[in-house]
Enzyme design. Structure first.
Site, PDB file in Angstrom:
ATOM      1  CD  GLU A  23      -2.808  -1.348   2.355  1.00  0.00           C
ATOM      2  OE1 GLU A  23      -2.785  -0.450   3.220  1.00  0.00           O
ATOM      3  OE2 GLU A  23      -3.523  -2.361   2.456  1.00  0.00           O
TER       4      GLU A  23
ATOM      5  CD  GLU B 289      -4.686  -7.827   1.674  1.00  0.00           C
ATOM      6  OE1 GLU B 289      -5.549  -7.127   2.266  1.00  0.00           O
ATOM      7  OE2 GLU B 289      -3.473  -7.546   1.684  1.00  0.00           O
TER       8      GLU B 289
END
Length: 370
Positions: free
Chosen positions: A153, A258
């Site tokens: 991220e 995810e």
């Protein structure tokens, strides 16, 4: 014939308390074994095999595992000169014992950092933390971890680099440094960049630029992880397909790392999966506290079915599809971005029984018999 029988039996399981037998040969991992790995995220209760039903389901359905939290630096590296490896050792042991593909998550992330990092003032000290952390953690599991989410991220929604503590103190070169350190610590492991919303055009463009820079510098990067925290109330299949194609054109693997679909209302049109975002509790934001209506169950199944059609279309480009949780009770979405909600984002319900969404994915691979 076996697959047809399985689907009929599975429908029965949806409306009964009967659990699968360990003897059943057909599962997600066997059904998709020629296409891509099927993974799940393990919590501490799964790693220590505290729940027999969960343990049975994990071993039956999945051939890849990712640690949900225990390898994040806050937990594995609580003090500058101290590491806590007990849980991560058990995680790796679990994967080896069950002959699973083992994913390390994650080496460098701006969130869930140890408390002492907030007290680091100099670039040299932060670089030392990052260097020693990667050497210690990736080095400990060299030859045992199959793939690492090296940097997690690092991008904003517009595709620019996130103004994290790492960028602010070390500059954009920290990403290359992290990948180079990981490659040195474990030369055999696959190295991935992992992020949410990078299927969306602006952020995807930023991710592509980031990866191209790493490749141009000679840095090892094997793949990109698209997290896949999505909602059944929005449709983004074209963006997903475009992302698969464009990332694969860089010569790297594409993983969905995810995956889950929230079925709940989205507060203030929130986008993304920033774990630090929080909103006040509101009954209107928790409409399915007791159970999920059939209409919503059907929409969830349709979303998963359409998504897996895209995955199968591009199976030559996809290395792994990992669900972010074992069953609905285990999902982080029950507490994010609003606490105490009841969500239903995965393929297995709170009793570890397969949902209609599971059957929708399985039937894509079933062949009619004469």
């Amino acid at each position: 014939m076996k697959k047809t029988i399985y689907l009929c039996l599975s429908v029965g399981f949806l409306f009964s308390n009967t659990s699968y037998s360990q003897k059943d040969e057909t599962s997600l991992k066997t059904t998709y074994e020629k296409d891509f790995l099927i993974g799940t995220a393990l919590g501490i209760e799964h790693i220590y095999e505290k729940d027999a039903k969960a343990n049975q389901l994990i071993k039956r359905e999945f051939n890849a595992i990712t640690p949900e939290n225990i390898m994040k630096s806050q937990i594995i590296h609580p003090e500058f000169n101290h590491y806590s490896f007990e849980a991560s050792d058990k995680f790796v042991e679990f994967g080896q014992k069950n002959k699973m593909f083992i994913v390390g998550h994650t080496l460098v992330w701006h969130s869930q950092l140890p408390a002492f990092v907030s007290k680091i003032n100099s670039a040299d000290s932060l670089r030392l933390f990052m260097t020693e952390h990667i050497k210690a953690v990736a080095g400990r599991y060299a030859g045992k971890i199959n793939s690492w989410d090296v940097v997690n991220e690092a991008l904003e929604e517009d595709g620019t680099l996130r103004k994290s503590v790492f960028l602010n103190k070390l500059g954009e070169g920290y990403i290359k440094e992290a990948f180079d350190l990981a490659a040195k610590a474990d030369p055999k492991a696959e190295l991935y960049y992992n992020d949410y919303n990078i299927e969306q055009p602006a952020k995807r463009k930023g991710a592509i630029e980031l990866i191209k820079k790493l490749q141009a510098s000679g840095t090892k990067i094997n793949g990109v992880g698209i997290q896949g925290h999505w909602s059944i109330n929005s449709e983004n299949l074209k963006d997903i397909e475009d992302a698969i194609v464009e990332f694969s054109q860089l010569g790297i693997k594409v993983a969905f790392t995810e995956l889950d679909y929230t079925v709940l209302p989205n507060p203030w049109d929130l986008k993304g999966a920033d774990v630090n975002q929080r909103f006040e509790e509101n009954p209107k934001m928790n409409p399915y506290k007791e159970s999920l209506p059939d209409s919503v169950q059907n929409r969830l199944a349709e979303r998963y079915e359409n998504l897996f059609k895209v995955f199968l279309k591009h199976k030559d480009k996809i290395s792994r599809v990992t669900f972010w949780g074992v069953n609905d009770s285990h999902s982080w979405l029950n507490g994010w971005p609003i606490k105490n909600r009841t969500n239903y984002p995965l393929l297995f319900d709170r009793g570890f029984e397969p949902k209609k969404a599971y059957l929708s994915i399985m039937k894509l691979k079933s062949k009619p018999t004469n």
